[in-house]
Write a protein that holds these residues in place. Structure first.
Motif, PDB file in Angstrom:
ATOM      1  N   GLY A  16       0.858  -1.164  -0.136  1.00 16.97           N
ATOM      2  CA  GLY A  16      -0.213  -0.156  -0.090  1.00 16.97           C
ATOM      3  C   GLY A  16       0.855   1.254   0.043  1.00 16.97           C
ATOM      4  N   GLU A  17       1.978   1.103  -0.204  1.00 19.32           N
ATOM      5  CA  GLU A  17       3.073   2.116  -0.316  1.00 19.32           C
ATOM      6  C   GLU A  17       3.326   2.635  -1.541  1.00 19.32           C
ATOM      7  OE1 GLU A  17       6.561   0.940   1.986  1.00 19.32           O
ATOM      8  OE2 GLU A  17       5.422   0.495   3.723  1.00 19.32           O
ATOM      9  N   GLY A  18       3.658   3.930  -1.894  1.00 17.98           N
ATOM     10  CA  GLY A  18       4.276   4.389  -3.151  1.00 17.98           C
ATOM     11  C   GLY A  18       2.974   4.376  -4.205  1.00 17.98           C
ATOM     12  N   ARG A  19       3.664   4.433  -5.416  1.00 15.69           N
ATOM     13  CA  ARG A  19       2.579   4.389  -6.624  1.00 15.69           C
ATOM     14  C   ARG A  19       2.624   3.003  -7.069  1.00 15.69           C
ATOM     15  NH1 ARG A  19       0.250   9.283  -8.580  1.00 15.69           N
ATOM     16  NH2 ARG A  19      -0.229   7.822 -10.038  1.00 15.69           N
ATOM     17  N   GLY A  20       1.505   2.523  -7.604  1.00 19.82           N
ATOM     18  CA  GLY A  20       1.235   1.117  -8.095  1.00 19.82           C
ATOM     19  C   GLY A  20       1.347   1.314  -9.694  1.00 19.82           C
ATOM     20  N   ILE A  21       0.954   0.389 -10.425  1.00 16.71           N
ATOM     21  CA  ILE A  21       1.209   0.307 -11.958  1.00 16.71           C
ATOM     22  C   ILE A  21       0.095   1.364 -12.368  1.00 16.71           C
ATOM     23  CG2 ILE A  21       0.654  -0.977 -13.881  1.00 16.71           C
ATOM     24  CD1 ILE A  21       2.078  -3.551 -12.248  1.00 16.71           C
ATOM     25  N   GLU A  22       0.501   2.048 -13.260  1.00 16.13           N
ATOM     26  CA  GLU A  22      -0.376   2.743 -14.017  1.00 16.13           C
ATOM     27  C   GLU A  22      -0.740   2.626 -15.427  1.00 16.13           C
ATOM     28  OE1 GLU A  22       0.113   7.214 -13.218  1.00 16.13           O
ATOM     29  OE2 GLU A  22       1.186   6.699 -11.395  1.00 16.13           O
ATOM     30  N   ALA A  64       6.656   1.740 -28.257  1.00 15.92           N
ATOM     31  CA  ALA A  64       6.614   2.852 -29.193  1.00 15.92           C
ATOM     32  C   ALA A  64       7.591   4.126 -28.615  1.00 15.92           C
ATOM     33  CB  ALA A  64       5.253   3.566 -28.940  1.00 15.92           C
ATOM     34  N   SER A  65       7.665   4.332 -27.149  1.00 18.68           N
ATOM     35  CA  SER A  65       8.597   5.137 -26.502  1.00 18.68           C
ATOM     36  C   SER A  65       8.607   4.663 -25.195  1.00 18.68           C
ATOM     37  CB  SER A  65       8.263   6.536 -26.539  1.00 18.68           C
ATOM     38  OG  SER A  65       7.043   6.761 -25.814  1.00 18.68           O
ATOM     39  N   GLN A  66       9.595   5.278 -24.292  1.00 21.59           N
ATOM     40  CA  GLN A  66      10.054   4.797 -22.939  1.00 21.59           C
ATOM     41  C   GLN A  66       8.933   4.337 -22.149  1.00 21.59           C
ATOM     42  OE1 GLN A  66      12.983   5.605 -21.025  1.00 21.59           O
ATOM     43  NE2 GLN A  66      12.255   4.634 -19.279  1.00 21.59           N
ATOM     44  N   ASP A  67       7.689   4.653 -22.040  1.00 23.68           N
ATOM     45  CA  ASP A  67       6.712   4.184 -21.269  1.00 23.68           C
ATOM     46  C   ASP A  67       5.316   3.906 -21.837  1.00 23.68           C
ATOM     47  OD1 ASP A  67       7.903   4.233 -18.870  1.00 23.68           O
ATOM     48  OD2 ASP A  67       7.338   6.220 -18.314  1.00 23.68           O
ATOM     49  N   VAL A  68       5.463   3.922 -23.151  1.00 29.48           N
ATOM     50  CA  VAL A  68       4.351   3.670 -24.238  1.00 29.48           C
ATOM     51  C   VAL A  68       4.462   2.640 -25.209  1.00 29.48           C
ATOM     52  CG1 VAL A  68       2.916   4.734 -26.187  1.00 29.48           C
ATOM     53  CG2 VAL A  68       3.888   6.444 -24.261  1.00 29.48           C
ATOM     54  N   TYR A  69       3.401   1.993 -25.199  1.00 31.41           N
ATOM     55  CA  TYR A  69       3.400   0.703 -25.919  1.00 31.41           C
ATOM     56  C   TYR A  69       2.156   0.620 -26.795  1.00 31.41           C
ATOM     57  CZ  TYR A  69       6.772  -0.767 -22.224  1.00 31.41           C
ATOM     58  OH  TYR A  69       8.003  -0.810 -21.490  1.00 31.41           O
ATOM     59  N   GLU A  70       2.522  -0.174 -27.900  1.00 34.58           N
ATOM     60  CA  GLU A  70       1.254  -0.209 -28.847  1.00 34.58           C
ATOM     61  C   GLU A  70       0.715  -1.861 -28.753  1.00 34.58           C
ATOM     62  OE1 GLU A  70       0.263   0.787 -33.245  1.00 34.58           O
ATOM     63  OE2 GLU A  70       1.480  -0.893 -33.264  1.00 34.58           O
ATOM     64  N   SER A  71      -0.472  -2.149 -28.438  1.00 39.72           N
ATOM     65  CA  SER A  71      -0.821  -3.443 -28.438  1.00 39.72           C
ATOM     66  C   SER A  71      -1.916  -3.313 -29.679  1.00 39.72           C
ATOM     67  CB  SER A  71      -1.535  -3.318 -27.021  1.00 39.72           C
ATOM     68  OG  SER A  71      -1.973  -4.915 -27.046  1.00 39.72           O
ATOM     69  N   GLN A  98       0.217   4.058 -22.099  1.00 39.18           N
ATOM     70  CA  GLN A  98       1.001   4.430 -21.513  1.00 39.18           C
ATOM     71  C   GLN A  98       1.159   3.735 -20.087  1.00 39.18           C
ATOM     72  OE1 GLN A  98       1.277   8.472 -19.650  1.00 39.18           O
ATOM     73  NE2 GLN A  98       3.434   8.515 -20.088  1.00 39.18           N
ATOM     74  N   ILE A  99       2.159   3.102 -19.842  1.00 39.53           N
ATOM     75  CA  ILE A  99       2.299   2.176 -18.427  1.00 39.53           C
ATOM     76  C   ILE A  99       3.681   2.703 -17.791  1.00 39.53           C
ATOM     77  CG2 ILE A  99       2.861  -0.240 -17.996  1.00 39.53           C
ATOM     78  CD1 ILE A  99       1.725  -1.197 -20.530  1.00 39.53           C
ATOM     79  N   LYS A 100       2.991   3.163 -16.498  1.00 42.96           N
ATOM     80  CA  LYS A 100       4.151   3.656 -15.624  1.00 42.96           C
ATOM     81  C   LYS A 100       4.087   2.998 -14.181  1.00 42.96           C
ATOM     82  CE  LYS A 100       3.660   8.535 -16.687  1.00 42.96           C
ATOM     83  NZ  LYS A 100       3.203   9.913 -16.213  1.00 42.96           N
TER      84      LYS A 100
END
Length: 164
Positions: A16-22, A64-71, A98-100
């Motif tokens: 429950g700490e920090g940021r999870g998957i976005e 596609a780029s750093q945090d961007v994927y094409e599915s 965008q997946i962070k």
């Protein structure tokens, strides 16, 4: 725990700490669409024969780029009867996501399961509309369990590596 809002999907980590998957949908689109309808005139006059239908579905992922994927979901529907081809529908429907904050081991399931699951209802509507506009009853695709397809693919890859 998952929260949804403004097109984002966030999953909190186990502590429950920090940021999870976005996971955010940046956009979705038809990448490629082809509909061949060679015998529609002859088929309108012929009745009583049940066609054969073969549907194939594949998922392709590209960074596609750093945090961007094409599915993208690539679907082929081939309908035939004794006199030949009824129609051939090929469509590739994709999305940019965008997946962070995702650990590397989570990227493959996210892009091959979660992303196509979000895209599929839109692809299903396109397939139904195109086949209906081609002069046939709409092809209503059954839901696809992309998670099960992913697991089967993982098992096949594991079996191939064991044989080598």
């Amino acid at each position: 725990m998952a929260e949804q809002g403004n097109g984002n999907m966030e999953a909190a980590n186990s502590e429950g700490e920090g940021r999870g998957i976005e996971l955010q949908v940046i956009g979705q689109y038809i990448k490629d669409l082809s509909f061949e309808n060679p015998h529609v005139g002859r088929l309108q006059m012929k009745d009583g024969e049940n066609p054969t239908l073969n549907v194939e579905v594949n998922v392709e992922v590209e960074r596609a780029s750093q945090d961007v994927y094409e599915s993208a979901i690539h679907l082929t529907a081939n309908a035939n009867y004794s006199g030949g081809k009824i129609y051939l529908l090929e469509v590739k429907y994709g999305g940019l996501f965008q997946i962070k904050n995702a650990p590397p081991q989570a990227l493959e399931p996210l892009t091959l399961v979660n992303c196509p699951t979000l895209l599929f209802p839109f692809l299903r509507r396109i397939v139904a509309d195109v086949t209906r506009d081609g002069g046939y009853p709409p092809l209503m695709l059954d839901p696809i369990d992309f998670g099960l397809l992913f697991l089967r693919r993982q098992q096949e890859l594991a079996q191939r590596s064991e044989k080598q």
